[in-house]
Design an enzyme around this catalytic site. Structure first.
Site, PDB file in Angstrom:
ATOM      1  N   SER A 159      63.593 -35.678   5.015  1.00 27.16           N
ATOM      2  CA  SER A 159      63.795 -34.871   3.806  1.00 27.16           C
ATOM      3  C   SER A 159      64.177 -33.461   4.218  1.00 27.16           C
ATOM      4  O   SER A 159      63.813 -32.994   5.309  1.00 27.16           O
ATOM      5  CB  SER A 159      62.494 -34.825   2.994  1.00 27.16           C
ATOM      6  N   TYR A 185      53.610 -32.124   3.802  1.00 24.91           N
ATOM      7  CA  TYR A 185      54.761 -33.009   3.605  1.00 24.91           C
ATOM      8  C   TYR A 185      55.878 -32.641   4.571  1.00 24.91           C
ATOM      9  O   TYR A 185      56.457 -33.516   5.244  1.00 24.91           O
ATOM     10  CB  TYR A 185      55.246 -32.916   2.157  1.00 24.91           C
TER      11      TYR A 185
END
Length: 313
Positions: A159, A185
């Protein structure tokens, strides 16, 4: 310096467009998280090209519904479902132990994003445990089957959030520092890129290549912890640069499918892709490109060893 991989495809391309003309007959693929979001469309594209596709999912009932849908839309009856909980190492080990025969494509797609602070029974931070350690254990467990396939490809779905944090080796599991969902994350997504770098180095002799990618911003169940208020806060804090250009799930799956199937990526490993081509290095002030720390071979080697030690502990 090797040339960057470019393709005729763009941010708007769909998984179906990317896989058009590719014949995967006789190939076997696994897609983790294949029952929701871009996992569904990744699996559908692979099935449409003739692959046998196993949906590795936490919820087998949802997996069966998805498999029925993919079979109905592609006419390929070789869509299977197997249970896999990446946060549970026993589940990961059971999946790998049950696999028989060669595996040509492994798409490490499942993930958890920006969750509240949660830990596994071992005390591991849940995002790192799921997004990295679970996929690390799965891929290394399946390595003999990937090696047996000859020219196998592993897809590590990362990501742009990897730009938020390197892997903080001194405190991966937030035991000393205050927990922050986006840093956790981001760190796990950097780990996905580093894994591709080191796995490619280690397994090149087996013909196994591993690449990572940024799928784009897609509204899926992955964002179940991300409220509209949180998106607005991120937008305000970034002066607007955090505003994503939303993709459809079909567009979001395109880069995964490109890395998994395109002849343009034959023999290529350890690279990071976005919008259907290899990304350049990150430029400050943008959400594009790959951070140099995510491609650092020393960090990649260290992460591998830390992962082995963690799982052995």
């Amino acid at each position: 310096m090797t040339a960057r991989i470019t393709t005729p495809f763009t941010a708007q391309s769909t998984a179906a467009e990317v896989v058009e003309g590719v014949d995967l007959t006789g190939r076997r693929a696994v897609v983790t998280g294949g029952a929701s979001g871009i996992g569904v469309e990744t699996a559908r594209a692979l099935a449409s090209a003739g692959a046998e596709v196993t949906l590795a999912v936490r919820d087998p009932a949802a997996g069966e519904r998805t498999a029925d849908d993919i079979i109905a839309t592609t006419g390929n009856k070789q869509v299977l479902v197997a249970p896999l909980d990446l946060a549970d190492q026993a589940s990961v080990a059971a999946f790998a132990a049950a696999w028989e025969g060669p595996l040509h494509i492994l798409v490490n797609n499942a993930g958890i994003m920006a969750s509240p602070e949660m830990r596994t029974p071992q005390g591991w931070e849940l995002q790192f445990a799921t997004n990295h350690l679970g996929h690390f254990a799965l891929t290394t467990g399946l390595h003999p089957h990937l090696a047996a396939a000859g020219g196998a490809r592993v897809v590590s779905v990362s990501s742009a959030a990897h730009l938020r944090s390197p892997v903080v080796f001194d405190d991966i599991h937030f035991r000393e520092r205050a927990y922050e969902p986006w840093l956790a994350y981001g760190q796990s997504k950097t780990a996905n890129v580093l894994f591709a770098v080191e796995a490619t180095r280690r397994w090149a002799g087996d013909g196994v290549t591993v690449n990572s990618l940024m799928p784009g911003a897609i509204r899926t169940n992955l964002q179940r912890y991300v409220t509209d208020e949180e998106l607005e806060r991120l937008r305000a804090a970034s002066g607007g640069s955090a505003v994503p250009n939303w993709k459809t799930p079909e567009q979001g799956a395109a880069t995964s499918v490109l890395v998994a199937t395109s002849p343009l990526v034959d023999g290529v490993g350890g690279r990071y892709f976005e919008d259907c081509e290899e990304a350049g290095l990150h430029r400050p002030g943008t959400r594009r490109g790959v951070a140099s720390y995510a491609l650092d071979p020393e960090a990649a080697t260290l992460l591998w060893q830390v992962s082995v030690d963690t799982l052995a502990g």
